[in-house]
Write an enzyme that holds these catalytic residues in place. Sequence first.
Site, PDB file in Angstrom:
ATOM      1  N   TYR A 135      32.325  46.281 -14.020  1.00 27.30           N
ATOM      2  CA  TYR A 135      32.109  44.713 -14.345  1.00 27.30           C
ATOM      3  C   TYR A 135      33.715  44.096 -14.184  1.00 27.30           C
ATOM      4  O   TYR A 135      34.279  44.456 -15.227  1.00 27.30           O
ATOM      5  CB  TYR A 135      31.606  44.412 -15.782  1.00 27.30           C
ATOM      6  CG  TYR A 135      31.622  43.018 -16.066  1.00 27.30           C
ATOM      7  CD1 TYR A 135      31.532  41.898 -15.378  1.00 27.30           C
ATOM      8  CD2 TYR A 135      31.302  42.707 -17.644  1.00 27.30           C
ATOM      9  CE1 TYR A 135      31.359  40.729 -15.889  1.00 27.30           C
ATOM     10  CE2 TYR A 135      31.303  41.460 -18.200  1.00 27.30           C
ATOM     11  CZ  TYR A 135      31.446  40.667 -17.238  1.00 27.30           C
ATOM     12  OH  TYR A 135      31.300  39.347 -17.676  1.00 27.30           O
ATOM     13  N   LYS A 163      29.124  44.470 -10.957  1.00 22.56           N
ATOM     14  CA  LYS A 163      28.831  42.931 -11.563  1.00 22.56           C
ATOM     15  C   LYS A 163      30.088  42.280 -11.103  1.00 22.56           C
ATOM     16  O   LYS A 163      31.307  42.183 -11.666  1.00 22.56           O
ATOM     17  CB  LYS A 163      28.746  42.968 -13.081  1.00 22.56           C
ATOM     18  CG  LYS A 163      28.486  41.454 -13.739  1.00 22.56           C
ATOM     19  CD  LYS A 163      28.447  41.347 -15.146  1.00 22.56           C
ATOM     20  CE  LYS A 163      28.083  39.873 -15.652  1.00 22.56           C
ATOM     21  NZ  LYS A 163      28.086  39.850 -17.037  1.00 22.56           N
TER      22      LYS A 163
END
Length: 296
Positions: A135, A163
């Site tokens: 992420y 992400k």
Amino acid sequence: MTHDLTTGVYPAMTTPFLEDGSIDHDRLAANATRLEAAGVDGVVPVGSTGESATLTHQEHVDVVETVVEAVDVPVIAGAGSNATHEALVLSRGAEEAGADGLLLISPYYNKPEPAGMEAHYRAIADEVDLPQIIYNVPSRTGRNIAVETAVNLASHENIVGYKAASGDLGRVSEVARRTATEEFSVLSGDDGLTLPIISVGGTGVISVAANVEPERTVELVHSALEGDYEQAREVHRELAPLVEALFAETNPIPVKAAMEIRGHGTGRLRSPLSTISPENRRELEAVLADLAEGAE
């Protein structure tokens, strides 16, 4: 049932609190089942939107267990930390609680160099046998995950996705292009960029807005994935005022207010987050009223 953990809509769930500050597990379960009924592809508890930074390790596990028990769709648990050993503790706890995958924010505050960043993620992926999504959110962490680092990590069998929440479409596009031959997906972490990220190779979104408008978010993403960009653009335009209102203050302050307005919680936050300003709440109320009217 086998699920693809990197295609579609995954709401980044809020964590509801009772008046005494403890977690409202009944509301948490109800929100999870509401999202599942709306057609989301999975849910993501205890991420940034879930105020993970203010939860104890036991609360992390308890939230994941509640959500796992409430839904049949995949549960991707937030489990990152700025300390590798702590991220491993959270990851193992999520695994034991029944999570289907992990969302791992990059180490924050201590700002590791690319070699340290890669070693951090490899250590978790080597130790915990769950699909893992790295992420990138430099606005919170102070450091981008280098494109080269993401590309290198894509070859690890347990690292299945990225992400993207840097706001840099060029960076996202490069990661998508350079990992196209791997079993590795790019997910939007910016609601406002979901459509363009899908257009350059993304496969879905871990979404704040989907807490409030799950059906519309599902329609946007699945229309785009099916190549119906005309419909996807229409929904993107419908959701744009909501996305703007949800990020007028630090997430999850506005989304918790929106959940309260819609009757899905109290809007309570843990300190040091503050209640939404009256001006921004009025704007949010107006946006939500317009969306409700448009859905009739």
